[in-house]
Design an enzyme around this catalytic site. Structure first.
Site, PDB file in Angstrom:
ATOM      1  N   THR A 185       2.973  37.184 -18.066  1.00 54.16           N
ATOM      2  CA  THR A 185       4.323  37.718 -17.901  1.00 54.16           C
ATOM      3  C   THR A 185       5.233  37.024 -18.894  1.00 54.16           C
ATOM      4  OG1 THR A 185       6.170  37.956 -16.361  1.00 54.16           O
ATOM      5  CG2 THR A 185       4.723  36.091 -15.965  1.00 54.16           C
ATOM      6  N   GLU A 330       4.092  37.791 -10.631  1.00 50.53           N
ATOM      7  CA  GLU A 330       3.645  36.647  -9.841  1.00 50.53           C
ATOM      8  C   GLU A 330       3.351  37.017  -8.387  1.00 50.53           C
ATOM      9  OE1 GLU A 330       6.124  36.771 -11.959  1.00 50.53           O
ATOM     10  OE2 GLU A 330       6.410  34.913 -13.050  1.00 50.53           O
ATOM     11  N   LYS A 441      29.708  34.802 -14.324  1.00 50.99           N
ATOM     12  CA  LYS A 441      30.506  33.873 -13.521  1.00 50.99           C
ATOM     13  C   LYS A 441      31.949  33.940 -13.981  1.00 50.99           C
ATOM     14  CE  LYS A 441      26.334  31.516 -12.844  1.00 50.99           C
ATOM     15  NZ  LYS A 441      25.285  31.503 -13.836  1.00 50.99           N
ATOM     16  N   TRP A 446      30.952  35.261  -8.631  1.00 51.61           N
ATOM     17  CA  TRP A 446      29.878  35.948  -9.335  1.00 51.61           C
ATOM     18  C   TRP A 446      30.108  37.455  -9.368  1.00 51.61           C
ATOM     19  CZ3 TRP A 446      24.540  33.492  -7.601  1.00 51.61           C
ATOM     20  CH2 TRP A 446      24.465  32.193  -8.109  1.00 51.61           C
TER      21      TRP A 446
HETATM   22  P1  AMP Z   1       7.848  41.579 -13.977  1.00 48.89           P
HETATM   23  O1  AMP Z   1       7.093  40.428 -13.473  1.00 48.89           O
HETATM   24  O2  AMP Z   1       7.776  41.736 -15.452  1.00 48.89           O
HETATM   25  O3  AMP Z   1       7.486  42.828 -13.256  1.00 48.89           O
HETATM   26  O4  AMP Z   1       9.386  41.311 -13.676  1.00 48.89           O
HETATM   27  C1  AMP Z   1       9.838  40.961 -12.405  1.00 48.89           C
HETATM   28  C2  AMP Z   1      11.333  41.052 -12.353  1.00 48.89           C
HETATM   29  O5  AMP Z   1      11.761  42.408 -12.550  1.00 48.89           O
HETATM   30  C3  AMP Z   1      11.921  40.674 -11.013  1.00 48.89           C
HETATM   31  O6  AMP Z   1      12.042  39.284 -10.847  1.00 48.89           O
HETATM   32  C4  AMP Z   1      13.271  41.379 -11.056  1.00 48.89           C
HETATM   33  O7  AMP Z   1      14.217  40.641 -11.787  1.00 48.89           O
HETATM   34  C5  AMP Z   1      12.966  42.648 -11.818  1.00 48.89           C
HETATM   35  N1  AMP Z   1      12.765  43.751 -10.881  1.00 48.89           N
HETATM   36  C6  AMP Z   1      11.607  44.299 -10.491  1.00 48.89           C
HETATM   37  N2  AMP Z   1      11.823  45.318  -9.642  1.00 48.89           N
HETATM   38  C7  AMP Z   1      13.161  45.415  -9.473  1.00 48.89           C
HETATM   39  C8  AMP Z   1      14.025  46.255  -8.692  1.00 48.89           C
HETATM   40  N3  AMP Z   1      13.575  47.240  -7.939  1.00 48.89           N
HETATM   41  N4  AMP Z   1      15.341  46.025  -8.770  1.00 48.89           N
HETATM   42  C9  AMP Z   1      15.849  45.046  -9.532  1.00 48.89           C
HETATM   43  N5  AMP Z   1      15.090  44.234 -10.294  1.00 48.89           N
HETATM   44  C10 AMP Z   1      13.765  44.412 -10.260  1.00 48.89           C
END
Ligand code: AMP
Length: 547
Positions: A185, A330, A441, A446
């Site tokens: 990732t 993760e 911020k 926030w």
């Molecule tokens: P990844 O591991 O590349 O899939 O990225 C994970 C991150 O994607 C999460 O920690 C979030 O920040 C973002 N993410 C995944 N799904 C969503 C969702 N439905 N809404 C907002 N953010 C999301």
């Protein structure tokens, strides 16, 4: 006292064995990298996975060896998932859209022994082969007829390897905690980090997804994973699909609106899983051509926040239920799914939408907590928000060979820090407010960049929007809204601000709106705020003059 139950391990090979025994005639349809439409059954997939297991053994692949794939979503990729993990090796899926230096870093860091690749990616691997010293061979996922000329050393043709092998193979059984697959990732800084799944975590994740109220996957479902198999195992579709005998439709390399619409309607797809960017393309095509979906019942939108306007368009214009999922590489990856509860169904549509744009309730096996800057737990009252931490049997307990990243990834109790800022209400409904690094911020309070973006894309002439914090002498930071207009639109700043007024708190109002042709996206389709901030690093807000 121990229970008197059999000690049988949870094995990925059990899935394909079960699918062959129970749903032998169910179809798997793929658009291939060669551009053809391929169809076969679970019986065929199981037989060929066994042949491939024999191929791997003949190449001396052993337990724990990492085997890379650089491939689209197709039946061959599916066979590699089962054959590699099935013999105790590790299926390492790689995102071909990563910057080339990261791509090479990942293969070297994982010490991949072989690389399976689609014909599309031969030029990419040819370019990098000099840097990939540990790779012993390349297997091009095609038949003799489509085998390209290539300078890759030790190159094999997938179908030729398979045809020489017996389809008799007894899947070995071993400890269910054995590593099964690996996915890197990419964070905002530094090199990508490896998440190493196990047989046990993969099966538990699949059970949890299938147990999610409302998902309703079964033998009558036809599932289209648009989300790539190189992005967290296509969110688990290749594992939980066969467990319930669903038809799987793999889109191959064609992810544009027209290709997806055709596949969805021709193959009777009932469920499709993917990121918002993909659905933007699909909806745009449907709108332009005036087509309707024939069998599509539900889309699962995840990977980034699902804009309310997108959910509404699917539901109002096409009668397709749009469900949001949140998760992380993760976390295997699904963490929460946003389904309405029975009590929500009597609410007026706009109130229902307020719930649907939240990220939803946890899957069984996912525990969540939110904490303040000092790590103190915050109440689940739907108001307080703080960093979201999670734990569960399908959540990583440490990045692969990366002690440095591991020191900051967990709290003292071993919970994984998601890097997301969230609220949780008393019913366990979670709402992402922002990434810890993206939240703006302003004057000690926030502002959620995600909320602002979601409101902005509700404007019919806004195709995409991003909000970043820009330094401000009085407030610390103020929001800047960066907009991509729909084609042919002349929307101006005033038009955008007028639209937002009344929809957001007045102090959240962006201090400026700028228009761009496109926004930067990462290899997994996420908005790259770091790049955007870099692009606007010298930008001065007009409101600065007023201070
Ligand atoms: P990844 O591991 O590349 O899939 O990225 C994970 C991150 O994607 C999460 O920690 C979030 O920040 C973002 N993410 C995944 N799904 C969503 C969702 N439905 N809404 C907002 N953010 C999301």
């Amino acid at each position: 006292m121990r229970g008197l139950m059999m000690d049988r391990p949870l094995m990925i090979s059990h899935i394909i064995k079960y699918a062959e025994a129970t749903f032998p005639d169910q179809e798997i349809v793929s658009r291939t990298a060669e551009g053809l439409l391929h169809r076969y059954t679970y019986r065929d997939a199981a037989r060929r996975s066994r042949q491939l297991a024999n191929v791997l053994r003949s190449l001396d692949v052993k337990m724990g060896d990492r085997i890379a794939t650089v491939a689209w979503n197709t039946y061959r990729h599916f066979e590699i998932y089962y054959a590699t993990s099935g013999i105790g090796a590790i299926c390492h899926t790689i995102n071909p859209r990563l910057p080339v230096d990261q791509f090479a870093y990942i293969i070297n860091h994982a010490e991949d022994r072989y690389v399976f690749l689609d014909v599309t990616f031969v030029p990419l691997l040819e370019k990098l082969q000099g840097q990939l010293k540990g790779v012993e061979g390349y297997i091009v996922m095609t038949d003799a007829e489509h085998m390209p000329q290539t300078s890759l050393p030790n190159v094999y043709c997938y179908e030729e390897l398979l045809q020489d092998q017996s389809d008799e193979f007894e899947w070995p059984e071993f400890d269910e905690y054995t590593a099964s697959s690996l996915c890197y990732t990419s964070g905002t800084t530094g090199n990508p980090k490896g998440v190493l799944y196990s047989h046990r975590s993969t099966l538990l994740h699949a059970f949890s997804v299938l147990a999610t109220p409302g998902l309703d996957l079964n033998e009558e479902s036809a599932v289209l994973p648009v989300v790539p198999m190189f992005h967290v195992n296509a969110w688990g579709v290749p594992y939980f699909g066969p467990m319930v005998g669903a038809k799987i439709v793999f889109p191959g390399p064609k992810l544009d609106g027209e290709s997806l619409a055709t596949l969805i309607n021709d193959e009777g797809v009932t469920e499709a899983w993917g990121v918002p960017t993909v659905w933007l393309g699909l909806l745009g095509y449907m709108r332009k051509t005036g087509q309707k979906f024939k069998a599509l019942k539900r889309v699962l939108i995840g990977g980034s926040a699902a804009p309310g306007a997108m959910i509404t368009e699917f539901e109002r214009d096409y009668g397709v239920q749009a469900v949001q999922g949140w998760g992380m590489t993760e976390m295997s990856p699904v963490g929460t799914v946003s389904f309405l509860r029975p009590k929500d169904r009597s609410l007026p549509p706009e109130k229902q939408l307020e719930i649907k744009v939240k990220q939803g309730r946890a899957l069984f096996g996912v525990e969540m907590k939110i904490v303040d800057e000092n790590g103190n737990r915050l109440p689940h009252d739907g108001k307080a928000f703080g960093e979201l931490l999670v734990r569960g049997p399908a959540i990583t307990c440490g990045y692969y060979r990366n002690p440095e990243a591991n020191t900051s990834a967990f709290d003292a109790e071993g919970w994984f820090r998601t890097g997301d800022v969230a609220r949780i209400d008393p019913d366990g409904y979670m709402e992402i407010v922002d990434r810890t690094k993206d939240v703006i911020k302003s004057g000690g309070e926030w502002i959620s960049s995600i909320d602002l973006e979601n409101e902005a894309v509700g404007h019919p002439e806004i195709a995409e929007a991003a909000v970043i914090g820009v330094p401000h002498p009085k407030w610390g930071e103020r929001p800047l809204l960066v907009v991509v207009r729909e084609q042919g639109s002349n929307l101006d700043k005033q038009g955008v601000l007028d639209f937002l007024r009344g929809r957001i708190a007045s102090w959240w109002m962006p201090d400026d709106v700028v228009f761009v042709d496109e926004l930067p996206h990462s290899a997994t389709g996420k908005l790259q705020k770091v790049k955007l901030r870099e692009q606007f690093k010298d930008y001065k807000l007009p409101t600065v003059e007023e201070v």
